[in-house]
Scaffold this active site. Structure first.
Site, mmCIF file in Angstrom:
data_model
loop_
_atom_site.group_PDB
_atom_site.id
_atom_site.type_symbol
_atom_site.label_atom_id
_atom_site.label_comp_id
_atom_site.label_asym_id
_atom_site.label_seq_id
_atom_site.Cartn_x
_atom_site.Cartn_y
_atom_site.Cartn_z
ATOM 1 N N LYS A 116 95.709 -0.426 61.883
ATOM 2 C CA LYS A 116 96.889 0.440 61.764
ATOM 3 C C LYS A 116 97.941 0.223 62.837
ATOM 4 C CE LYS A 116 95.059 3.852 58.811
ATOM 5 N NZ LYS A 116 95.261 5.230 58.427
ATOM 6 N N LYS A 158 95.047 9.614 65.812
ATOM 7 C CA LYS A 158 94.490 8.902 64.652
ATOM 8 C C LYS A 158 93.688 7.677 65.075
ATOM 9 C CE LYS A 158 97.448 8.601 61.067
ATOM 10 N NZ LYS A 158 98.742 8.392 60.331
ATOM 11 N N TYR A 202 103.237 14.823 64.680
ATOM 12 C CA TYR A 202 102.674 15.413 63.464
ATOM 13 C C TYR A 202 103.799 16.074 62.673
ATOM 14 C CZ TYR A 202 99.782 18.180 60.324
ATOM 15 O OH TYR A 202 99.220 18.718 59.205
ATOM 16 N N LYS A 237 94.265 11.876 46.832
ATOM 17 C CA LYS A 237 95.297 12.173 45.845
ATOM 18 C C LYS A 237 94.682 12.777 44.583
ATOM 19 C CE LYS A 237 97.732 8.314 47.818
ATOM 20 N NZ LYS A 237 97.853 6.850 47.794
ATOM 21 N N GLU A 275 103.161 3.086 52.273
ATOM 22 C CA GLU A 275 103.072 4.543 52.226
ATOM 23 C C GLU A 275 103.917 5.188 53.332
ATOM 24 O OE1 GLU A 275 98.737 5.297 50.176
ATOM 25 O OE2 GLU A 275 98.882 5.658 52.336
ATOM 26 N N GLU A 287 101.114 3.677 56.383
ATOM 27 C CA GLU A 287 100.237 2.516 56.227
ATOM 28 C C GLU A 287 100.613 1.706 55.000
ATOM 29 O OE1 GLU A 287 96.081 3.039 55.386
ATOM 30 O OE2 GLU A 287 96.405 4.703 54.038
ATOM 31 N N ASN A 289 98.864 -0.459 51.814
ATOM 32 C CA ASN A 289 97.667 -0.823 51.072
ATOM 33 C C ASN A 289 97.906 -2.171 50.410
ATOM 34 O OD1 ASN A 289 96.102 1.511 51.600
ATOM 35 N ND2 ASN A 289 97.405 2.638 50.192
ATOM 36 N N ARG A 291 96.588 -3.891 47.981
ATOM 37 C CA ARG A 291 95.824 -4.000 46.721
ATOM 38 C C ARG A 291 96.527 -3.197 45.646
ATOM 39 N NH1 ARG A 291 94.305 1.308 46.758
ATOM 40 N NH2 ARG A 291 93.835 2.110 48.818
ATOM 41 N N ARG A 337 94.047 12.650 37.977
ATOM 42 C CA ARG A 337 92.739 12.027 38.177
ATOM 43 C C ARG A 337 91.659 12.982 37.674
ATOM 44 N NH1 ARG A 337 92.682 8.657 43.821
ATOM 45 N NH2 ARG A 337 94.865 8.026 43.808
#
Ligand code: ADP
Length: 447
Positions: A116, A158, A202, A237, A275, A287, A289, A291, A337
């Site tokens: 990260k 984090k 934050y 999510k 993101e 971050e 992703n 994929r 979902r």
């Protein structure tokens, strides 16, 4: 050109990849654990290979067994789906060392974005806006204290190696910092074997907005707008939509342009998601992703593209099949979902599906691998289906979602379907006025 793809995954995403391959005239190989011998992805694929016992570590995550399955079947490419080995740079390296094409980005890009701190620094240099915070790892409490005073409270500690929302602690004031710092470090050590942490401002009421990008590996890249994934439970999510109720065309073009430019400069290959947290009109990178995402179908619906086929084309060395100008979003899409979980506690509900009926009709897509009599094994993810609707505008998409949810039948196990009926009745959901904490607060109110 790729002739035979081994799909290193299971469930709905394995079917999703199989379908994309078939339409391109590509043969498919399913892999499965002994718990999945009768699974739909095994039945549909042209060939299948059992790669081990039920625990994922011995089957879906077993690199030697998966490479052997490729060699036995003569598969010349691997699609990893999401989860499992999809963001494992070591796996990608081994796949390529065996002369097999990996349908995804390079091992180097996966490694770079998997750490990260490196990811944030890379993005910052490429002009992507980031959350204010430490420039790298924070080694001591004293350093954390000085930095927090400078950034201003609240701050979040984090884990550098973090994932799945673990190893994160919020400190609202100086008095909370020491505990937050030490807990984040020890949790991170326990979960990831690495206690390096970093610090960020934050954000209190942000939305989670992510940009879908695609690169050809040769410096060309496009973006496919945003997905709003603010409805989350425990950082997972629950419902995703595109476009975001909070973003207009100008903001989309601006942040999308920044992201496409960044991945182009990286020489990134294939599908990726950048993101952001979004608050008061500003985007903050959290971050990337490297994929395909679970929620990719909402983007497919609004842009009328097949992201999996595009991944395969790029992995074959072909150029992108669309330019930025070709990519004009149309209408509104929402995904729910559907998990095999019992409400109100979301406890896992594996078992036998007695009856399954998938909703249909105009603008409705149900991606699932379950069927009448299917026994959901207890070893894997609880996702049993994704219901995606598309309509000319958001009100129509919401009405269509309500209609489709009422058609869905999954008898024999508990699912999260009733949650979505309840959510659709909420004025805030109807108007799109929700942030990343909305769902947790709402669930707490339900008792
Ligand atoms: P993971 O890789 O564990 O999913 P992320 O960095 O993507 O970690 O963060 C996961 C979630 O944690 C975000 O979607 C958001 O809800 C929350 N979060 C992360 N960073 C911040 C921050 N700086 N301010 C507020 N919330 C945050």
């Amino acid at each position: 050109m790729i002739n035979k793809v081994l799909i290193a995954n299971r469930g709905e995403i394995a079917l999703r990849v199989h379908r994309a391959c078939k339409e391109m005239g590509i043969q498919t190989v399913a892999i499965h654990s002994t718990a999945d011998s009768n699974a739909m992805h095994v039945r549909m694929a042209d060939e299948s290979v059992c790669v081990g016992p039920p625990p994922a570590a011995q089957s879906y995550l077993s690199i030697p067994n998966i490479i052997s399955a490729c060699e036995i079947t003569g598969a010349d490419a691997i699609h990893p789906g999401y989860g499992f080995l999809s963001e494992n740079a070591n796996f990608v390296q081994i796949v390529e060392d065996h002369g097999i094409a990996f349908i995804g980005p390079s091992a180097e890009h996966i490694r770079q974005m998997g750490d990260k701190i490196t990811a944030k620094e890379t993005m910052r240099v490429l002009g992507v806006p980031c959350v204010p915070g430490s420039d790298g790892g924070v080694a001591t409490y004293e350093e954390a204290h000085t930095l927090s005073e400078a950034i201003g409270y609240p701050v979040i500690v984090k884990a550098t190696a973090g994932g799945g929302g673990r190893g994160m602690k919020v400190a609202r004031s100086a008095s909370e910092l020491e505990t937050a710092f030490r807990t984040a470090r020890s949790e991170s050590k326990a979960a990831f074997g690495n206690d390096e942490v970093y610090l960020e401002k934050y954000l209190d009421t942000p939305r989670h907005i992510e940009i879908q990008v695609f690169g050809d590996g040769k410096g060309n890249a496009v973006h496919l707008g945003e997905r709003d994934c603010s409805l989350q439970r425990r950082h997972q999510k629950v419902l995703e939509e595109s476009p975001s109720p909070a973003i207009d065309a100008a903001a989309r073009a601006r942040i999308g342009g920044i992201c496409a430019d960044a991945v182009g400069k990286m020489g990134y290959s294939g599908a990726g998601t950048i993101e952001f947290l979004y608050e008061n009109g500003e985007f903050f990178f959290i971050e990337m992703n490297t994929r395909l995402q679970v929620e990719h179908p909402v983007t497919e619906a609004v842009f009328s593209v097949d992201l999996v086929q595009e991944q395969i084309r790029v992995a074959s060395g072909l150029p992108l099949s669309f330019t930025q100008d070709d990519l004009v979003p149309k209408g509104h899409a929402i995904e729910c979902r559907i998990n095999a979980e019992k409400l109100p506690n979301f406890s896992p509900s594996p078992g036998k599906v007695k009856t399954y009926f998938a909703p249909g009709g105009l603008g409705v897509r149900m991606d699932s691998a379950i069927f009448d009599g299917y026994v959901i094994p207890p070893y894997y993810d609880s996702l049993v289906g994704k219901l995606i609707v598309h309509g000319a505008d958001r009100p129509l998409a919401l009405a269509r979602l309500e209609r489709a949810l009422s058609e869905l039948v999954v008898d024999g196990i508990d699912t999260t379907t009733p949650l979505f009926h309840q959510l659709l009745a909420e004025p805030d959901i109807q108007t799109g006025a929700y942030d990343i904490h909305w769902l947790e607060h709402w669930l707490a109110r339900q008792g």
